[in-house]
Write an enzyme that holds these catalytic residues in place. Structure first.
Site: not given
Ligand code: CDV
Length: 304
Positions: A47, A111, A128, A147, A173, A198
């Site tokens: 990501e 994103n 996303k 975000e 993510c 991330n």
């Molecule tokens: N980049 C993300 O979406 N990170 C989230 C953190 C903040 C919990 C994740 O679900 O990994």
């Protein structure tokens, strides 16, 4: 086309705030070369691969925020990725912050992830949907997760494309923690789900779960793979980035839910696995044969 793919996951170590796109792109092309040496058909990157994970900072100056966004793809700076794919005969996927102007002249920021064919054609685009974090500066946090401030919710749904000889979907993510994400892809008979993340080790609202971050990462992805009978490739941006520790744990997961390859560092690292898409049948035609065993009449609460 063969239904057996050699898939590579290209984990990235930290990207500094001042690191230039050209430097990250050259780290990525070097992983693509390693992937090609191992006869890979596809390499998957994380990501927001091209920059540091900027939602950790509260910013008000739109020009400062927009410096992390791409307005064209490929751009002059990202073209070497597309050139490398063509030269090496490799497909690739990666995440980036997308700034675009829609048909009504409105500026939109997402994103986003792309899946790109070896010839540079865009095979699949995903924006996303589950954006975690908050909108305002929460000064009690050691770092922000903005975000919800910098991106809007993806507007493309959860698309699945016929690509690379199979049915391919993507998510990003936080999406991986939601069974609905995988089920939306599973209902479209996805055989391969590509995702980058991330994930900070420290979760400020519930620090008592910090020691579970790696467990929850694999738990979610392995469950998503098994319950939908799909291959999953989960790729981290890892390591200590601008003082914030990010988990690694990049892995390739079989439709049975088993991890078949896994990174062992928190830096730039490439893993590969031989993935036969026909193995999805083992699950999709049996324990999770949706047509035979799903009971949607009893799932009304899921969408109300
Ligand atoms: N980049 C993300 O979406 N990170 C989230 C953190 C903040 C919990 C994740 O679900 O990994």
């Amino acid at each position: 086309m063969s239904r057996t793919l050699v898939i590579a996951a290209g984990q990235l170590g930290p990207v500094a705030r001042k690191e230039k796109r050209s430097s990250v792109v050259s780290r990525m092309t070097s992983l693509m070369e390693t992937a090609a040496d191992r006869n890979a058909d596809l390499v998957v990157f994380p990501e927001l691969a091209l920059t540091t994970f900027f939602p950790r900072w509260y910013m008000e100056d739109q020009a400062e925020i927009d410096a992390f966004f791409e307005t064209e793809m490929p751009s002059e700076e990202t073209l070497p990725l597309f050139d490398a794919a063509r030269r090496l005969g490799l497909a690739f996927s990666f995440g980036f912050a997308e700034k675009t102007v829609d048909d009504n002249g409105e500026t939109r920021r997402f994103n986003t992830s792309l899946l790109v064919a070896p010839d540079g054609a865009i095979l699949l685009k995903y924006r996303k949907i589950h954006l975690p974090g908050h909108r305002e500066n929460e000064t009690w946090r050691p770092f922000q997760h903005l975000e919800k401030r910098y991106f809007e919710t993806g507007d493309l749904g959860f698309p699945v494309a016929e690509a690379l000889g199979g049915r391919v979907g993507m998510c990003i993510c936080n999406d991986r923690r939601w069974p609905e994400t995988f089920r939306m892809l599973g209902l479209q008979k996805a055989e391969l789900v590509l995702l980058g993340y991330n994930t900070p080790v420290h979760y400020p609202p519930a620090p008592e779960h910090d020691h579970l971050q790696d467990f929850h990462n694999h738990l979610s992805m392995q469950a998503g793979a098994y319950q939908n009978g799909t291959w999953v490739v989960g790729v981290a941006k890892a390591g200590c980035e601008e003082g914030c520790d990010l988990i690694g744990g990049t892995c390739i997961i079989a439709p049975t839910g088993e991890i078949v390859a896994r990174c062992s560092t928190l830096g730039d690292e490439l893993i590969t696995a031989v993935c036969n898409l026909d193995r999805c049948r083992e699950i999709q035609d049996n324990i999770f044969d949706f047509a035979q065993h799903r009971q949607p009449r009893h799932y009304g609460l899921l969408v109300t």
